[in-house]
Write a protein that holds these residues in place. Structure first.
Motif, PDB file in Angstrom:
ATOM      1  N   VAL A 189      -0.782 -23.183  22.033  1.00  0.00           N
ATOM      2  CA  VAL A 189       0.658 -22.935  21.909  1.00  0.00           C
ATOM      3  C   VAL A 189       0.904 -21.807  20.918  1.00  0.00           C
ATOM      4  O   VAL A 189       1.700 -20.893  21.179  1.00  0.00           O
ATOM      5  CB  VAL A 189       1.427 -24.210  21.485  1.00  0.00           C
ATOM      6  CG1 VAL A 189       2.851 -23.884  21.051  1.00  0.00           C
ATOM      7  CG2 VAL A 189       1.452 -25.228  22.611  1.00  0.00           C
ATOM      8  N   ALA A 190       0.220 -21.850  19.780  1.00  0.00           N
ATOM      9  CA  ALA A 190       0.411 -20.806  18.763  1.00  0.00           C
ATOM     10  C   ALA A 190       0.032 -19.428  19.315  1.00  0.00           C
ATOM     11  O   ALA A 190       0.776 -18.455  19.134  1.00  0.00           O
ATOM     12  CB  ALA A 190      -0.410 -21.131  17.516  1.00  0.00           C
ATOM     13  N   ALA A 191      -1.101 -19.342  19.995  1.00  0.00           N
ATOM     14  CA  ALA A 191      -1.525 -18.059  20.568  1.00  0.00           C
ATOM     15  C   ALA A 191      -0.549 -17.607  21.647  1.00  0.00           C
ATOM     16  O   ALA A 191      -0.156 -16.432  21.699  1.00  0.00           O
ATOM     17  CB  ALA A 191      -2.940 -18.175  21.139  1.00  0.00           C
ATOM     18  N   ASN A 192      -0.131 -18.531  22.505  1.00  0.00           N
ATOM     19  CA  ASN A 192       0.796 -18.174  23.576  1.00  0.00           C
ATOM     20  C   ASN A 192       2.179 -17.816  23.041  1.00  0.00           C
ATOM     21  O   ASN A 192       2.874 -16.998  23.636  1.00  0.00           O
ATOM     22  CB  ASN A 192       0.870 -19.286  24.622  1.00  0.00           C
ATOM     23  CG  ASN A 192      -0.389 -19.340  25.465  1.00  0.00           C
ATOM     24  OD1 ASN A 192      -0.993 -18.329  25.773  1.00  0.00           O
ATOM     25  ND2 ASN A 192      -0.783 -20.538  25.850  1.00  0.00           N
ATOM     26  N   ASN A 193       2.579 -18.392  21.933  1.00  0.00           N
ATOM     27  CA  ASN A 193       3.855 -18.006  21.320  1.00  0.00           C
ATOM     28  C   ASN A 193       3.800 -16.560  20.819  1.00  0.00           C
ATOM     29  O   ASN A 193       4.788 -15.832  20.922  1.00  0.00           O
ATOM     30  CB  ASN A 193       4.240 -18.955  20.187  1.00  0.00           C
ATOM     31  CG  ASN A 193       4.975 -20.177  20.688  1.00  0.00           C
ATOM     32  OD1 ASN A 193       5.705 -20.118  21.665  1.00  0.00           O
ATOM     33  ND2 ASN A 193       4.780 -21.297  20.013  1.00  0.00           N
ATOM     34  N   GLU A 194       2.656 -16.157  20.286  1.00  0.00           N
ATOM     35  CA  GLU A 194       2.497 -14.749  19.875  1.00  0.00           C
ATOM     36  C   GLU A 194       2.624 -13.840  21.088  1.00  0.00           C
ATOM     37  O   GLU A 194       3.302 -12.810  21.050  1.00  0.00           O
ATOM     38  CB  GLU A 194       1.140 -14.533  19.201  1.00  0.00           C
ATOM     39  CG  GLU A 194       1.006 -15.165  17.840  1.00  0.00           C
ATOM     40  CD  GLU A 194       1.866 -14.493  16.784  1.00  0.00           C
ATOM     41  OE1 GLU A 194       2.174 -13.291  16.902  1.00  0.00           O
ATOM     42  OE2 GLU A 194       2.253 -15.197  15.820  1.00  0.00           O
ATOM     43  N   GLU A 195       1.966 -14.222  22.166  1.00  0.00           N
ATOM     44  CA  GLU A 195       2.025 -13.465  23.415  1.00  0.00           C
ATOM     45  C   GLU A 195       3.473 -13.400  23.913  1.00  0.00           C
ATOM     46  O   GLU A 195       3.967 -12.324  24.293  1.00  0.00           O
ATOM     47  CB  GLU A 195       1.121 -14.147  24.449  1.00  0.00           C
ATOM     48  CG  GLU A 195       1.172 -13.560  25.819  1.00  0.00           C
ATOM     49  CD  GLU A 195       0.400 -14.400  26.827  1.00  0.00           C
ATOM     50  OE1 GLU A 195       0.107 -13.846  27.887  1.00  0.00           O
ATOM     51  OE2 GLU A 195       0.120 -15.589  26.578  1.00  0.00           O
ATOM     52  N   TYR A 196       4.145 -14.525  23.890  1.00  0.00           N
ATOM     53  CA  TYR A 196       5.530 -14.639  24.347  1.00  0.00           C
ATOM     54  C   TYR A 196       6.439 -13.675  23.582  1.00  0.00           C
ATOM     55  O   TYR A 196       7.245 -12.949  24.174  1.00  0.00           O
ATOM     56  CB  TYR A 196       5.969 -16.090  24.162  1.00  0.00           C
ATOM     57  CG  TYR A 196       7.425 -16.363  24.365  1.00  0.00           C
ATOM     58  CD1 TYR A 196       7.953 -16.468  25.645  1.00  0.00           C
ATOM     59  CD2 TYR A 196       8.272 -16.531  23.285  1.00  0.00           C
ATOM     60  CE1 TYR A 196       9.302 -16.736  25.829  1.00  0.00           C
ATOM     61  CE2 TYR A 196       9.613 -16.801  23.457  1.00  0.00           C
ATOM     62  CZ  TYR A 196      10.126 -16.897  24.734  1.00  0.00           C
ATOM     63  OH  TYR A 196      11.448 -17.155  24.914  1.00  0.00           O
ATOM     64  N   THR A 197       6.300 -13.647  22.265  1.00  0.00           N
ATOM     65  CA  THR A 197       7.109 -12.769  21.420  1.00  0.00           C
ATOM     66  C   THR A 197       6.903 -11.305  21.799  1.00  0.00           C
ATOM     67  O   THR A 197       7.861 -10.533  21.875  1.00  0.00           O
ATOM     68  CB  THR A 197       6.760 -12.994  19.932  1.00  0.00           C
ATOM     69  OG1 THR A 197       7.034 -14.362  19.609  1.00  0.00           O
ATOM     70  CG2 THR A 197       7.552 -12.087  19.023  1.00  0.00           C
TER      71      THR A 197
END
Length: 177
Positions: free
Chosen positions: A117-125
């Motif tokens: 989730v943390a990695a994908n949130n960075e990607e999302y941003t």
């Protein structure tokens, strides 16, 4: 495809600038076929020819996937972080976002959905910053899947719904435009 890549690799001079990409791409084909030693050999050769941070990042991504598939997660993480560093050096925000996606995939394989989730949130941003709605939606799906694995179904549903809304809006804008 593998036959054509092999023929090209044999026919072109070893020092040709395209040889690095050819070997990296052929390594991906070997990874998909689970021909681990052939993939590793091609990546080692490509690594020697890589002259830019972008090429080094692409090779590190392939290594990360190779080791993720082989369940050698610590090596996979090492290469994924290396790819991220090279991509940050190159300054390509889309490529940096894709590196975070690779990290998310590795964390899911390791059964660490919270880290995914943390990695994908960075990607999302990053996808928000560049305005790529299709990749933004895909990342929302990934985050939804991460929450689903953590049995946080309400959060998962929120992200799935957001992805659906983004894709629906994008499809509608394509029809109107």
């Amino acid at each position: 495809a593998l036959t054509y890549y092999s023929q090209a690799a044999d026919q072109f001079p070893a020092n040709l600038p395209q040889q690095c990409g050819l070997l990296k791409d052929r390594a991906w084909l070997h990874i998909y076929r689970e021909a681990w030693e052939a993939a590793e050999s091609d990546l080692e050769q490509a690594e020697r020819l890589a002259t830019t941070p972008t090429k080094q990042a692409d090779i590190s991504d392939a290594y990360a996937e190779l080791y993720r598939k082989r369940k050698r997660y610590e090596l996979a993480l090492q290469y994924a972080h290396q790819a991220l560093i090279h991509r940050e050096e190159a300054g390509d925000i889309l490529a940096v976002a894709k590196s975070y996606n690779m990290l998310g995939n590795i964390y899911i394989s390791m059964n660490y959905p919270a880290k995914a989730v943390a990695a994908n949130n960075e990607e999302y941003t990053m996808f928000q910053q560049i305005g790529n709605l299709e990749l933004h939606a895909k990342t929302r799906l990934n985050i939804g899947g991460d929450f689903y694995l953590m049995e946080e179904y309400e959060h998962a549903l929120t992200h799935y719904q957001s992805a659906l809304n983004l894709l629906t809006a994008q499809q509608m804008s394509r029809q109107v435009g």
